[in-house]
Design a protein around this motif. Sequence first.
Motif, PDB file in Angstrom:
ATOM      1  N   GLU A  96       5.203  -0.394   2.208  1.00 48.97           N
ATOM      2  CA  GLU A  96       4.070   0.096   1.628  1.00 48.97           C
ATOM      3  C   GLU A  96       2.804  -0.810   1.881  1.00 48.97           C
ATOM      4  O   GLU A  96       1.731  -0.426   1.517  1.00 48.97           O
ATOM      5  CB  GLU A  96       4.166   0.397   0.086  1.00 48.97           C
ATOM      6  CG  GLU A  96       5.312   1.335  -0.082  1.00 48.97           C
ATOM      7  CD  GLU A  96       5.675   1.416  -1.632  1.00 48.97           C
ATOM      8  OE1 GLU A  96       6.139   2.396  -2.097  1.00 48.97           O
ATOM      9  OE2 GLU A  96       5.589   0.080  -2.338  1.00 48.97           O
ATOM     10  N   THR A  97       2.912  -1.829   2.262  1.00 46.28           N
ATOM     11  CA  THR A  97       1.909  -2.820   2.399  1.00 46.28           C
ATOM     12  C   THR A  97       1.056  -2.555   3.720  1.00 46.28           C
ATOM     13  O   THR A  97       1.468  -2.564   4.750  1.00 46.28           O
ATOM     14  CB  THR A  97       2.267  -4.417   2.738  1.00 46.28           C
ATOM     15  OG1 THR A  97       3.125  -4.623   1.371  1.00 46.28           O
ATOM     16  CG2 THR A  97       1.133  -5.345   2.694  1.00 46.28           C
ATOM     17  N   THR A  98      -0.169  -2.171   3.300  1.00 48.79           N
ATOM     18  CA  THR A  98      -1.225  -1.928   4.418  1.00 48.79           C
ATOM     19  C   THR A  98      -2.067  -3.116   4.599  1.00 48.79           C
ATOM     20  O   THR A  98      -1.728  -3.992   3.637  1.00 48.79           O
ATOM     21  CB  THR A  98      -2.039  -0.606   4.129  1.00 48.79           C
ATOM     22  OG1 THR A  98      -2.891  -0.933   2.648  1.00 48.79           O
ATOM     23  CG2 THR A  98      -1.198   0.707   3.669  1.00 48.79           C
ATOM     24  N   GLN A 100      -5.054  -3.159   4.181  1.00 48.21           N
ATOM     25  CA  GLN A 100      -6.012  -3.192   3.139  1.00 48.21           C
ATOM     26  C   GLN A 100      -5.558  -3.873   2.035  1.00 48.21           C
ATOM     27  O   GLN A 100      -6.253  -4.575   1.348  1.00 48.21           O
ATOM     28  CB  GLN A 100      -6.728  -1.811   2.887  1.00 48.21           C
ATOM     29  CG  GLN A 100      -7.702  -1.614   1.796  1.00 48.21           C
ATOM     30  CD  GLN A 100      -8.121  -0.358   1.482  1.00 48.21           C
ATOM     31  OE1 GLN A 100      -7.609   0.611   2.268  1.00 48.21           O
ATOM     32  NE2 GLN A 100      -9.256  -0.296   0.773  1.00 48.21           N
TER      33      GLN A 100
END
Length: 232
Positions: A96-98, A100
């Motif tokens: 889930e870590t983008t 941004q």
Amino acid sequence: MSTLVVVGTGPGLGRSLAEKFGKNGFEVALIARNQTNLDALQASLSEQGITSAGFAADVTDEQQLAGAFSKVRETFGQIDVLIYNAGVIAPVSAAETTAQIANQHLQVNIIGGISSAQQVIGEMVDRQQGTIFFTGGGATELTVTPFLTTLSIGKSGLRSYAHCLHEELASQGVYVGMLSIAGVIQEGTYFSAANIADEYFDMYQKRDAAERFYIDESEEADAVLKETYTSQ
């Protein structure tokens, strides 16, 4: 009197650090984003006979941070101890870590720590005296903790920075240390904020290691973290 600056002052560990050092001869500068909360904490510390003042600043804004440190010096004079205690603890998985999200969280978890240290390194080296501390997350730094990916990345980086700074500044009279807390801060437990503040003060007095791990050997730290933050 000596001056402590706590960056990332909240009602938990930040408050306990202010109380512990304040009761041991320090004046305390409190830095966090909300001035109203800082004023309330300052009033509580005053009732305990501790001299303190709050300076609102966002650690992701280097100009605000520099302005706060300037006001600290105007109020208290030289800074003797800095504790960087800010952090974003959010249940974000690796998938889930983008970019941004990572950038937003890293601004607090590591960049703010570097910016804060830069505010005091020069003056401490000039005096050949001073202490810089960073609050770490033991279970997220050294083990795979995918449900706290951004915290793991940030605290691992901050740990590397702390160790590099320790090696570089030790010969110049400046002590740099990191206390890595392998658990969830919670009153009435081994990980109470007051207990951890005691550990910080012991590190300050002994100046004997670049890092200490605050671990409850009877608990599985990773499991406790997962249960706490994935249930929120």
